[in-house]
Design a protein around this motif. Structure first.
Motif, PDB file in Angstrom:
ATOM      1  N   TYR A  46      42.996 -23.081  31.881  1.00  0.00           N
ATOM      2  CA  TYR A  46      42.816 -23.087  33.328  1.00  0.00           C
ATOM      3  C   TYR A  46      42.803 -24.530  33.837  1.00  0.00           C
ATOM      4  O   TYR A  46      41.727 -25.124  34.049  1.00  0.00           O
ATOM      5  CB  TYR A  46      41.518 -22.373  33.706  1.00  0.00           C
ATOM      6  CG  TYR A  46      41.426 -20.973  33.164  1.00  0.00           C
ATOM      7  CD1 TYR A  46      42.224 -19.953  33.686  1.00  0.00           C
ATOM      8  CD2 TYR A  46      40.558 -20.667  32.115  1.00  0.00           C
ATOM      9  CE1 TYR A  46      42.151 -18.664  33.184  1.00  0.00           C
ATOM     10  CE2 TYR A  46      40.480 -19.374  31.606  1.00  0.00           C
ATOM     11  CZ  TYR A  46      41.290 -18.381  32.139  1.00  0.00           C
ATOM     12  OH  TYR A  46      41.221 -17.102  31.635  1.00  0.00           O
ATOM     13  N   GLY A  49      40.782 -25.090  37.050  1.00  0.00           N
ATOM     14  CA  GLY A  49      39.349 -25.058  36.807  1.00  0.00           C
ATOM     15  C   GLY A  49      38.849 -26.298  36.090  1.00  0.00           C
ATOM     16  O   GLY A  49      37.769 -26.818  36.404  1.00  0.00           O
ATOM     17  N   LEU A  52      38.750 -29.127  38.546  1.00  0.00           N
ATOM     18  CA  LEU A  52      37.619 -28.903  39.451  1.00  0.00           C
ATOM     19  C   LEU A  52      36.308 -29.324  38.795  1.00  0.00           C
ATOM     20  O   LEU A  52      35.453 -29.973  39.427  1.00  0.00           O
ATOM     21  CB  LEU A  52      37.561 -27.431  39.851  1.00  0.00           C
ATOM     22  CG  LEU A  52      36.365 -26.977  40.693  1.00  0.00           C
ATOM     23  CD1 LEU A  52      36.305 -27.748  42.007  1.00  0.00           C
ATOM     24  CD2 LEU A  52      36.440 -25.477  40.958  1.00  0.00           C
ATOM     25  N   LEU A  53      36.134 -28.984  37.513  1.00  0.00           N
ATOM     26  CA  LEU A  53      34.939 -29.405  36.778  1.00  0.00           C
ATOM     27  C   LEU A  53      34.815 -30.923  36.761  1.00  0.00           C
ATOM     28  O   LEU A  53      33.719 -31.471  36.949  1.00  0.00           O
ATOM     29  CB  LEU A  53      34.991 -28.873  35.346  1.00  0.00           C
ATOM     30  CG  LEU A  53      34.549 -27.430  35.108  1.00  0.00           C
ATOM     31  CD1 LEU A  53      34.762 -27.059  33.649  1.00  0.00           C
ATOM     32  CD2 LEU A  53      33.100 -27.238  35.501  1.00  0.00           C
ATOM     33  N   TRP A  99      45.867 -31.563  39.438  1.00  0.00           N
ATOM     34  CA  TRP A  99      46.072 -30.124  39.176  1.00  0.00           C
ATOM     35  C   TRP A  99      47.455 -29.885  38.579  1.00  0.00           C
ATOM     36  O   TRP A  99      47.588 -29.252  37.526  1.00  0.00           O
ATOM     37  CB  TRP A  99      45.883 -29.371  40.485  1.00  0.00           C
ATOM     38  CG  TRP A  99      46.299 -27.931  40.462  1.00  0.00           C
ATOM     39  CD1 TRP A  99      46.476 -27.125  39.355  1.00  0.00           C
ATOM     40  CD2 TRP A  99      46.598 -27.099  41.601  1.00  0.00           C
ATOM     41  NE1 TRP A  99      46.859 -25.858  39.745  1.00  0.00           N
ATOM     42  CE2 TRP A  99      46.941 -25.816  41.101  1.00  0.00           C
ATOM     43  CE3 TRP A  99      46.588 -27.325  42.973  1.00  0.00           C
ATOM     44  CZ2 TRP A  99      47.294 -24.769  41.944  1.00  0.00           C
ATOM     45  CZ3 TRP A  99      46.926 -26.270  43.810  1.00  0.00           C
ATOM     46  CH2 TRP A  99      47.282 -25.014  43.306  1.00  0.00           C
ATOM     47  N   PHE A 229      38.583 -26.291  44.831  1.00  0.00           N
ATOM     48  CA  PHE A 229      37.789 -25.070  44.776  1.00  0.00           C
ATOM     49  C   PHE A 229      38.455 -23.917  45.519  1.00  0.00           C
ATOM     50  O   PHE A 229      38.441 -22.765  45.050  1.00  0.00           O
ATOM     51  CB  PHE A 229      36.397 -25.333  45.366  1.00  0.00           C
ATOM     52  CG  PHE A 229      35.498 -24.130  45.366  1.00  0.00           C
ATOM     53  CD1 PHE A 229      34.970 -23.647  44.176  1.00  0.00           C
ATOM     54  CD2 PHE A 229      35.186 -23.476  46.546  1.00  0.00           C
ATOM     55  CE1 PHE A 229      34.131 -22.534  44.163  1.00  0.00           C
ATOM     56  CE2 PHE A 229      34.359 -22.365  46.551  1.00  0.00           C
ATOM     57  CZ  PHE A 229      33.834 -21.896  45.356  1.00  0.00           C
ATOM     58  N   TRP A 232      41.303 -22.459  43.536  1.00  0.00           N
ATOM     59  CA  TRP A 232      40.755 -21.903  42.296  1.00  0.00           C
ATOM     60  C   TRP A 232      40.227 -20.484  42.513  1.00  0.00           C
ATOM     61  O   TRP A 232      40.377 -19.612  41.660  1.00  0.00           O
ATOM     62  CB  TRP A 232      39.629 -22.793  41.777  1.00  0.00           C
ATOM     63  CG  TRP A 232      38.957 -22.244  40.547  1.00  0.00           C
ATOM     64  CD1 TRP A 232      39.411 -22.289  39.265  1.00  0.00           C
ATOM     65  CD2 TRP A 232      37.707 -21.539  40.507  1.00  0.00           C
ATOM     66  NE1 TRP A 232      38.522 -21.660  38.421  1.00  0.00           N
ATOM     67  CE2 TRP A 232      37.470 -21.189  39.154  1.00  0.00           C
ATOM     68  CE3 TRP A 232      36.776 -21.173  41.475  1.00  0.00           C
ATOM     69  CZ2 TRP A 232      36.330 -20.503  38.759  1.00  0.00           C
ATOM     70  CZ3 TRP A 232      35.636 -20.482  41.086  1.00  0.00           C
ATOM     71  CH2 TRP A 232      35.423 -20.156  39.736  1.00  0.00           C
ATOM     72  N   GLU A 236      42.754 -18.750  39.879  1.00  0.00           N
ATOM     73  CA  GLU A 236      42.261 -18.707  38.502  1.00  0.00           C
ATOM     74  C   GLU A 236      40.997 -17.863  38.340  1.00  0.00           C
ATOM     75  O   GLU A 236      40.790 -17.277  37.267  1.00  0.00           O
ATOM     76  CB  GLU A 236      42.001 -20.134  37.992  1.00  0.00           C
ATOM     77  CG  GLU A 236      43.283 -20.912  37.714  1.00  0.00           C
ATOM     78  CD  GLU A 236      43.041 -22.227  37.008  1.00  0.00           C
ATOM     79  OE1 GLU A 236      44.024 -22.855  36.597  1.00  0.00           O
ATOM     80  OE2 GLU A 236      41.869 -22.631  36.873  1.00  0.00           O
ATOM     81  N   LYS A 237      40.163 -17.807  39.344  1.00  0.00           N
ATOM     82  CA  LYS A 237      38.935 -17.011  39.207  1.00  0.00           C
ATOM     83  C   LYS A 237      39.227 -15.543  38.902  1.00  0.00           C
ATOM     84  O   LYS A 237      38.549 -14.938  38.046  1.00  0.00           O
ATOM     85  CB  LYS A 237      38.079 -17.134  40.472  1.00  0.00           C
ATOM     86  CG  LYS A 237      36.713 -16.461  40.352  1.00  0.00           C
ATOM     87  CD  LYS A 237      35.880 -16.694  41.593  1.00  0.00           C
ATOM     88  CE  LYS A 237      34.501 -16.034  41.452  1.00  0.00           C
ATOM     89  NZ  LYS A 237      34.592 -14.575  41.337  1.00  0.00           N
ATOM     90  N   ILE A 240      39.912 -15.216  35.226  1.00  0.00           N
ATOM     91  CA  ILE A 240      38.698 -15.358  34.424  1.00  0.00           C
ATOM     92  C   ILE A 240      37.845 -14.093  34.521  1.00  0.00           C
ATOM     93  O   ILE A 240      37.312 -13.603  33.518  1.00  0.00           O
ATOM     94  CB  ILE A 240      37.894 -16.595  34.881  1.00  0.00           C
ATOM     95  CG1 ILE A 240      38.719 -17.867  34.675  1.00  0.00           C
ATOM     96  CG2 ILE A 240      36.574 -16.695  34.123  1.00  0.00           C
ATOM     97  CD1 ILE A 240      38.055 -19.127  35.193  1.00  0.00           C
ATOM     98  N   TRP A 246      32.519 -14.689  31.009  1.00  0.00           N
ATOM     99  CA  TRP A 246      32.929 -16.097  30.993  1.00  0.00           C
ATOM    100  C   TRP A 246      32.481 -16.713  29.668  1.00  0.00           C
ATOM    101  O   TRP A 246      31.443 -17.335  29.568  1.00  0.00           O
ATOM    102  CB  TRP A 246      32.300 -16.841  32.169  1.00  0.00           C
ATOM    103  CG  TRP A 246      32.889 -16.456  33.492  1.00  0.00           C
ATOM    104  CD1 TRP A 246      33.389 -15.238  33.837  1.00  0.00           C
ATOM    105  CD2 TRP A 246      33.024 -17.286  34.645  1.00  0.00           C
ATOM    106  NE1 TRP A 246      33.832 -15.244  35.140  1.00  0.00           N
ATOM    107  CE2 TRP A 246      33.621 -16.491  35.666  1.00  0.00           C
ATOM    108  CE3 TRP A 246      32.700 -18.598  34.943  1.00  0.00           C
ATOM    109  CZ2 TRP A 246      33.894 -16.985  36.931  1.00  0.00           C
ATOM    110  CZ3 TRP A 246      32.963 -19.091  36.209  1.00  0.00           C
ATOM    111  CH2 TRP A 246      33.572 -18.290  37.186  1.00  0.00           C
TER     112      TRP A 246
END
Length: 352
Positions: A46, A49, A52-53, A99, A229, A232, A236-237, A240, A246
């Motif tokens: 991802y 993600g 974003l982290l 990204w 965010f 995402w 991607e959420k 997941i 998770w």
């Protein structure tokens, strides 16, 4: 006299230590990201993600170090109007750069991704760091700069851009297992980075805002995190969530984010003790380290003589460009600012 000599050697050793630290962290971060995204052991495909982290982690740590413990200093002068008109477009294009660049690692090798980046030069890199170089480099940035009236086309510049483009084309021709989806993602990141640099150039000339790398992280990271965010949640959420749980290694992801932040701090240390030019030269060395080491670390990297020849030609073109820009800057008499104060509109850092 002897004490002065020892002090000079000591300072030199510390400076080279910072440079080596930057090269090691920058190279290691690229390999770390590739491993996290493509490794079956980690199983975290991802890129949105992960980026974003990095931005959330960087935002939180910057706040803690600058506001809570006051270990690092953030340059003042930022207003709401300036943030909205300057930081937001830069943060948005930075987020897109990282990204798309990270996504490319799912399809193409680390070495080939580095070769494609040569067409855009240095600055905010795919490893997620901000190198603080004062100018955007080569083809994509130059073409957009000419279109925006920020650069002037000349026979010399046309020749240099042609050399860089030729080198990248030769390197691409030598790629054995080329994946065009990955190429499109990587070139999308190149275009996003070029746009970011153009925005920075325009905004800096209008606003005259100059920030060091720590200040850039402090102001840009939250904006980039918000820009990441939103997509995402939709892209991607759901993927997941479809897995039910998770089940991702938090320690590995935390270490990966910490390495990204440490990389940005190493950039700050190098520029503080040397200059923005030094970090650019170190970046070129790092690029070659990444290209050569990736052949030993990843099974999807197969270097050929044509690859290396093309990349060498492109790097020679980048060096010629940098030399030309330095001569142009040296001819100006308006360079009395400290070198660790970087225009918010500088050149091309992700992770990445």
């Amino acid at each position: 006299m002897a004490d002065q000599g020892k002090k000079f050697v000591s300072v030199g050793m510390i400076t080279y230590g910072y440079i080596l630290l930057y090269i090691a962290l920058s190279s290691g971060q690229i390999f770390f990201n590739k491993w996290v995204l493509s490794s079956k052991e980690v199983n975290f495909p991802y890129p949105l993600g992960l980026t974003l982290l990095h931005m959330v982690f960087s935002s939180v740590l910057c706040f803690i170090l600058t506001k809570a413990f006051k270990i690092l200093k953030v340059e003042e002068g930022m207003t709401l109007e300036l943030y909205a008109t300057s930081v937001v477009p830069i943060g948005a294009t930075f987020a897109m750069t990282l990204w798309l660049g990270n996504t490319a690692y799912l399809y193409i090798s680390v070495a080939f991704a580095q070769m494609l980046k040569a067409i855009n030069g240095r600055g905010l890199l795919s490893d997620g760091s901000y190198d603080g170089s004062p100018q955007g480099v080569p083809v994509a940035v130059f073409i957009l700069g000419v279109a925006a009236g920020l650069e002037v086309m000349s026979c010399r510049m046309l020749l240099i851009m042609s050399v860089i483009s030729f080198g990248v084309l030769v390197a691409s021709y030598g790629e054995l297992d080329i994946n065009w989806v990955g190429v499109v993602y990587q070139m999308g990141g190149v275009v996003a980075e070029a746009l970011r640099l153009i925005f920075m150039e325009i905004l800096v000339k209008r606003k005259g805002l100059k920030l060091n790398p720590v200040s850039v992280m402090y102001y840009v990271s939250p904006c980039s995190a918000l820009c990441l965010f939103i997509p995402w949640i939709f892209l991607e959420k759901p993927k997941i969530d479809s897995q039910g749980t998770w089940n991702f290694p938090p320690v590995v992801l935390a270490l990966n984010s910490l390495c990204t932040f440490a990389l940005n701090l190493s950039v700050f240390l190098v520029i503080s003790h040397t200059s923005a030019l030094t970090i650019r030269v170190a970046g070129v060395v790092k690029d070659w380290v990444v290209v050569l080491l990736s052949a030993f670390l990843f099974a999807d990297t197969k270097l050929t003589i044509i690859n290396l020849f093309g990349y060498g030609v492109a790097i020679a073109g980048v060096a010629a460009y940098n030399n030309s820009k330095l001569k142009k800057e040296a001819s100006r008499s308006t360079s009395d600012e400290p070198e660790d104060s970087i225009p918010l509109v500088s050149s091309s850092i992700s992770d990445k």
